[in-house]
Motif scaffolding. Sequence first.
Motif, mmCIF file in Angstrom:
data_model
loop_
_atom_site.group_PDB
_atom_site.id
_atom_site.type_symbol
_atom_site.label_atom_id
_atom_site.label_comp_id
_atom_site.label_asym_id
_atom_site.label_seq_id
_atom_site.Cartn_x
_atom_site.Cartn_y
_atom_site.Cartn_z
ATOM 1 N N UNK A 169 23.668 20.417 62.346
ATOM 2 C CA UNK A 169 22.639 19.905 63.269
ATOM 3 C C UNK A 169 22.873 20.432 64.681
ATOM 4 N N UNK A 170 24.133 20.440 65.110
ATOM 5 C CA UNK A 170 24.450 20.964 66.442
ATOM 6 C C UNK A 170 24.172 22.460 66.517
ATOM 7 N N UNK A 171 24.539 23.178 65.449
ATOM 8 C CA UNK A 171 24.323 24.630 65.440
ATOM 9 C C UNK A 171 22.837 24.968 65.472
ATOM 10 N N UNK A 172 22.026 24.191 64.742
ATOM 11 C CA UNK A 172 20.579 24.435 64.753
ATOM 12 C C UNK A 172 19.995 24.132 66.131
ATOM 13 N N UNK A 173 20.514 23.080 66.775
ATOM 14 C CA UNK A 173 20.059 22.779 68.141
ATOM 15 C C UNK A 173 20.451 23.896 69.094
ATOM 16 N N UNK B 272 19.050 28.838 76.891
ATOM 17 C CA UNK B 272 20.313 28.123 77.140
ATOM 18 C C UNK B 272 21.322 28.502 76.065
ATOM 19 N N UNK B 273 22.417 29.143 76.491
ATOM 20 C CA UNK B 273 23.483 29.528 75.564
ATOM 21 C C UNK B 273 24.580 28.469 75.598
ATOM 22 N N UNK B 274 24.983 27.998 74.435
ATOM 23 C CA UNK B 274 25.948 26.902 74.359
ATOM 24 C C UNK B 274 27.310 27.444 73.965
ATOM 25 N N UNK B 275 28.323 27.179 74.798
ATOM 26 C CA UNK B 275 29.692 27.603 74.511
ATOM 27 C C UNK B 275 30.459 26.572 73.700
ATOM 28 N N UNK C 108 17.464 16.435 57.539
ATOM 29 C CA UNK C 108 17.210 15.416 58.578
ATOM 30 C C UNK C 108 17.646 15.924 59.950
ATOM 31 N N UNK C 109 18.652 16.793 59.967
ATOM 32 C CA UNK C 109 19.104 17.378 61.228
ATOM 33 C C UNK C 109 18.107 18.348 61.833
ATOM 34 N N UNK C 110 17.056 18.685 61.071
ATOM 35 C CA UNK C 110 16.011 19.588 61.566
ATOM 36 C C UNK C 110 14.801 18.853 62.117
ATOM 37 N N UNK C 111 14.882 17.536 62.170
ATOM 38 C CA UNK C 111 13.760 16.765 62.708
ATOM 39 C C UNK C 111 13.477 17.187 64.150
ATOM 40 N N UNK C 112 12.217 17.427 64.501
ATOM 41 C CA UNK C 112 11.894 17.805 65.887
ATOM 42 C C UNK C 112 12.014 16.608 66.818
ATOM 43 N N UNK C 113 12.093 16.837 68.139
ATOM 44 C CA UNK C 113 12.171 15.696 69.072
ATOM 45 C C UNK C 113 10.941 14.799 68.936
ATOM 46 N N UNK D 30 26.099 19.861 73.283
ATOM 47 C CA UNK D 30 24.653 19.721 73.053
ATOM 48 C C UNK D 30 24.281 18.238 73.030
ATOM 49 N N UNK D 31 25.051 17.477 72.262
ATOM 50 C CA UNK D 31 24.757 16.045 72.174
ATOM 51 C C UNK D 31 25.063 15.341 73.484
ATOM 52 N N UNK D 32 26.137 15.769 74.163
ATOM 53 C CA UNK D 32 26.498 15.141 75.440
ATOM 54 C C UNK D 32 25.369 15.293 76.450
ATOM 55 N N UNK D 33 24.694 16.437 76.442
ATOM 56 C CA UNK D 33 23.542 16.631 77.323
ATOM 57 C C UNK D 33 22.499 15.542 77.116
ATOM 58 N N UNK D 34 22.357 15.115 75.864
ATOM 59 C CA UNK D 34 21.342 14.113 75.561
ATOM 60 C C UNK D 34 21.583 12.777 76.218
ATOM 61 N N UNK D 35 22.844 12.464 76.577
ATOM 62 C CA UNK D 35 23.092 11.188 77.234
ATOM 63 C C UNK D 35 23.424 11.372 78.712
ATOM 64 N N UNK D 36 23.106 12.573 79.255
ATOM 65 C CA UNK D 36 23.317 12.810 80.686
ATOM 66 C C UNK D 36 22.472 11.847 81.510
ATOM 67 N N UNK D 37 23.108 11.213 82.487
ATOM 68 C CA UNK D 37 22.391 10.279 83.361
ATOM 69 C C UNK D 37 22.287 10.819 84.780
ATOM 70 N N UNK D 38 23.104 11.832 85.114
ATOM 71 C CA UNK D 38 23.055 12.462 86.431
ATOM 72 C C UNK D 38 23.145 13.977 86.239
ATOM 73 N N UNK D 39 22.220 14.706 86.872
ATOM 74 C CA UNK D 39 22.298 16.168 86.905
ATOM 75 C C UNK D 39 22.608 16.573 88.344
ATOM 76 N N UNK D 40 23.786 17.120 88.556
ATOM 77 C CA UNK D 40 24.171 17.637 89.868
ATOM 78 C C UNK D 40 23.821 19.118 89.893
#
Length: 876
Positions: free
Chosen positions: A273-277, A286-289, A718-723, A294-304
């Motif tokens: 699921x993470x790899x597909x995201x 957006x390139x992910x290292x 199920x990991x391919x479900x769109x937002x 990826x999931x942590x971004x989803x619960x970001x509450x502050x963008x500096x």
Amino acid sequence: MPGLTSKQAQERLRRDGENELAAAAKLHPLRMFLGQFRDVMVMILLAATVVSAFLGELTDAVTIILIVLLNAILGFLQEFRTEQTLESLRNLTAPTAAVCRDGKWQTIPARELVCGDVIRLEAGDNVPADAALTSAAGLAVNESILTGESEAVSKQAGSPEDTRNDLHKKNIVYAGTAILRGSAEATVIATGTRTQMGQISTMLQDVQQEMTPLQKRLAGLGKVVALLCLGVCAAVFLAGVLRGEPVFDMLMTGITIAIAAIPEGLPATVTIALALAVSRMMKRGALVNRLHSVETLGCASVICSDKTGTITENRMTVTHVIAGGEEFSVTGTGLQMAGAILQEGHGVNPASKPALRELFTCGALCSTAEIHSEAPQKSQRNRSARTDRGTWSVTGDPTEVALLVAAEKGGISRKQLLRAHPVQRMEPFDSETRRMSVTVSDGAGTCTYWKGAADCILPLCGFQMEGGRVVPLTEPEKAVIRRQVLTLSDQALRVLAFAKQDGSACIYLGLAGMLDPPREAARTAIRTCARAQIRTVMITGDHKNTATAIAKQAGLLRGKKAMTGEELDALTDAQLDACLDQYAVFARVNPAHKLRLVRAYRRRGEIVAMTGDGVNDAPAIKEADVGVAMGQSGTDVARQAADVVLTDDNLATLVDAVEQGRCVYANIRKFVRYLLSCNIGEVLTMFLGILMGMPVVLLPTQLLLVNLVTDGLPAIALGLEPPEPEAMQKPPRKPDESFFSDGLMGRIFFRGILIGIGTLGSFSVVASMGGTLEAARTAALCTLILSQLVHVFECKSEQRTLFSMRYGNNLWLVGAVLVSLAVLAAAIYVPMLRVIFSTVLLTGQQLGIAAGFSLAVPLCSSIFGLFSGKRKKRDC
């Protein structure tokens, strides 16, 4: 200047050490790799591998070990990449330096520099150490690597006593920065870890990588599963033995059920699921290292966010012009070819405005920048706007480039002007005079064009252009011009004045105001963040007024205030924590400020995403929950310290990534709900059957078939479900929020119990109607698999029922269910497989019983959910 002697230099080198950045203690790659196997879930899976191999299920054993190895390799690569960040930082320092030793100039390795050495700098050099200027001629330095601001910084010699290497000082040059133009001599004042670059390397060493929220939740889930497996194995074994079943048979049954209870597909499904995201994010720039980020971004509450290039275009653009007493606006941003000169909203042809034409001519000729396009250009004669698509290719100072682009929008080409007015002499911009001039041929004679700061150009001028005529420029009129400069400056515009020397008359031509404008996509992204209750904060090395003006234009302030790095230094951590909510802009900050701000937000329990492009951003990027680097303008150090790299340097791309992160977490909840419900149903089927005195309801091979059919493709699909449409309209998750919040655990257990009861019911009814034990087991197998495949559609949403679900938005799931049904059918109708899985052909009545028990529970549940949903709407 004599400089040091070789003996003095050697003594100081022994005392202070070499001029190199700190090297972190390196962990051996093998130890790094073996450290990936310490996780509880990994240990459970390794135990399951051993048991599966012991039972002869080599396919399961190989599958599980591949899952474990894949996770270990991904973790190792992330940790190894982090180790390379400091090495990249060390490579930024200059390899050699021109130094005066023993009274003569010589070139030595930069690592041998010591405090007190006198060095020489020329255009194109990298500064080898922090140094105080003793002389400078037209010196301009690119300090973006440290400050994040791309505009060239003019430098000049200062007081010999001023030897502090604080940032933003005009008389100090910093290690790792680049000399753009001019020359200088300087005295080294800091080397190695005492330079600004060295302090950043020390901060990078101090930053510790922590587990992401998802990794913490999965670790907790692993412990729960471990206890569940041990408990199930012991309970089934004891219950069977007390009933008089053979000890070895019950031990094997208990182990088999325990394996059924392990969601061995979970790590693989999470990784997939993470790899597909990651793949979807890559397509959006957006390139992910680091996968889990990826999931942590989803619960970001502050963008500096950095200002330059992230919120703004990272290109100076002329937006306002005042010429001949009239005001004009210029459309188009950055290097876009399209744009127009407007007056009160209507297009203006500069050919009809002599002062405006002369101002653009001055800006085009009084320049060292170049601008060109590979595509053939249409003639702009007698036009008020340029409509060409595409962008210009440019070289040179960003301010001069902006003036050339504005002139082209008005139909005035530098190339054509140079053919008609060849340059005779040029006086480059000087940081002391703050102006530049060029003398060109003009008919039989010459004329000189000036540009520079208004307070330097105005004193030269005694005349101005007004309606095509040259008239005297009085002191009251100069006062008006100064007020115009202040007005434009208050809008965060950089203001330049222009003049023309024709004979003995110096004629004032007007003003041009320019800025690095906010991206339109960034404005939209900031609005999206506001709806999602994500706070966007600007952290920049730019001046406070400029940062505040850009923040207003981008819609970022929203009643909040701006703070400078100096004001930040005056606050204790407690005071900062108390007032942090009041500020949306932090200006004139250094790397330590950025790191402190990220830590302050994290102390408050926020999940922080930090963007940046320079070496100065690297410590804060590494400290943040999600570090984000710029792919176009970013340094190697920033990119390697980051979890995510934006290939287009656009804040909107980051917000898209946040949405993908929220989608990933929602999908992980969906397949965890599905896998655990199914596994609980399997365990209860076996456990309750033994407690009720029934024969063993499902054989070990049949349980393994269930896991093969239901834990594989449907869970991955199920990991391919769109937002979901409302994904960015909800507040971010809290870091300490349970993985099973909002009643998920209750739904998992309730649905698992119903699956188990339905399977037992099918077994009992078929047996009571005269069916053989093999037929009852086959019916139970069909019920268990069918009820799980129906349940997978229930797991598509936590709000919708089977009657309101969107089935067509994930055809992969439909396909996965059809494949699973085909495998079940093959296990019943292919003779060889019937032998392997101990199944028999069912009668139509027996198939109906199995299907009825499979569908009864979800249909009843959906009907109940449908009516309860309508009742809630009426109550609202």
